[in-house]
Design a protein around this motif. Structure first.
Motif, short mmCIF file in Angstrom:
data_model
loop_
_atom_site.label_atom_id
_atom_site.label_comp_id
_atom_site.label_asym_id
_atom_site.label_seq_id
_atom_site.Cartn_x
_atom_site.Cartn_y
_atom_site.Cartn_z
N THR A 112 6.31 2.00 -8.13
CA THR A 112 5.86 0.99 -8.80
C THR A 112 6.93 0.84 -10.02
N ASN B 150 7.27 7.52 -6.98
CA ASN B 150 6.46 6.62 -7.71
C ASN B 150 7.51 5.24 -7.87
N SER C 292 8.39 5.48 2.10
CA SER C 292 7.48 6.18 1.66
C SER C 292 7.85 7.48 0.94
N VAL D 107 2.84 -0.66 -6.18
CA VAL D 107 2.18 0.10 -4.90
C VAL D 107 0.71 0.46 -5.24
N LYS E 51 1.05 -1.19 0.11
CA LYS E 51 -0.01 0.05 -0.08
C LYS E 51 0.79 1.24 0.02
N GLU E 52 0.34 2.39 -0.61
CA GLU E 52 0.99 3.62 -0.60
C GLU E 52 1.44 3.91 0.78
#
Lengths: 115, 116
Positions: free
Chosen positions: A86, A84, A80, A114, A14-15
């Motif tokens: 992913t 970006n 975090s 993500v 998850k983000e």
């Protein structure tokens, strides 16, 4: 068999969560590398380490961290702060003969998504 | 600093036809040059490399490449492709010595698709 292993092959997060990608090699190589691959952009160097307990930033280190406590292992943490994350992440290793070029051998990669 | 440009993002070709994947580089110092192949969702495998000596280098799977210093090119060729050659191909350079130890610079990649 000697080689480089990366785990897991697919990773979903998850983000806002930190995530750590594993890279292990049994080639007895001193140097290890982390690359990020995005479609149409080739591979870009995130971090590299020439020896245990030492590492340097590559071209796109922001939002990533690494450690090199053992010769065989070079884990990458996607924090975090990475805007970006992913992407497909590739680990590589090479010997460190300063008198010649040392081929980089690549692991099979981890695809991070993500959500 | 070095840079690498792969001139074609995608190259479709029929089986048994010849193929050329183009790569140009820019560098103010001497470089070593490489071609890697990547099959879907896998790591990279070295096809061939140019370090010094003969400008025509032969690699695995029947591929070859020619280093042209005046044109700063390192094009990859195969006289007859097979379906199994379908993959993405990356050209890469590294500073031949000095402080850029281990820092490969990659091109954007060329997706080769071989049709029956």
């Amino acid at each position: 068999d000697g080689g480089i292993t990366q785990s897991p092959k697919y990773l979903f997060r998850k983000e806002g969560q930190n995530v750590t990608l594993s890279c292990e090699q049994n080639l007895n190589h001193d140097a290890m590398y982390w690359y990020r691959q995005d479609p149409g952009q080739g591979l870009r160097l995130i971090y590299y380490s020439q020896i245990v307990n030492d590492f340097q930033k590559g071209d796109i280190a922001e939002g990533y961290s690494v450690s090199r406590e053992k010769k065989e292992s070079f884990p990458l943490t996607v924090t975090s702060a990475q805007k970006n994350p992913t992407a497909f992440y590739l680990c590589a290793s090479s010997s460190r003969d300063t008198n010649s070029y040392n081929e980089q051998f690549f692991g099979p990669g981890t695809r991070l998504t993500v959500l | 600093a070095q840079s690498v440009t792969q001139l074609d993002s995608q190259v479709p070709v029929f089986e048994e036809a010849p193929v050329e994947l183009r790569c140009n580089y820019s560098s103010s110092v001497s470089v070593y040059l490489f071609w890697y192949v990547q099959y879907p969702n896998q790591g990279l495998q070295l096809l061939l490399k140019y370090l010094s000596g003969s400008t025509l280098v032969k690699g695995i799977n029947g591929f070859e490449a020619e280093f042209n210093k005046s044109q700063t090119s390192f094009h990859l060729r195969k006289p007859s492709v097979h379906i199994s050659d379908t993959a993405e191909y990356f050209c890469a350079v590294i500073h031949a010595g000095g402080t850029s130890y281990g820092k490969l610079t990659f091109g954007q990649g060329t997706i080769l698709t071989v049709h029956p």
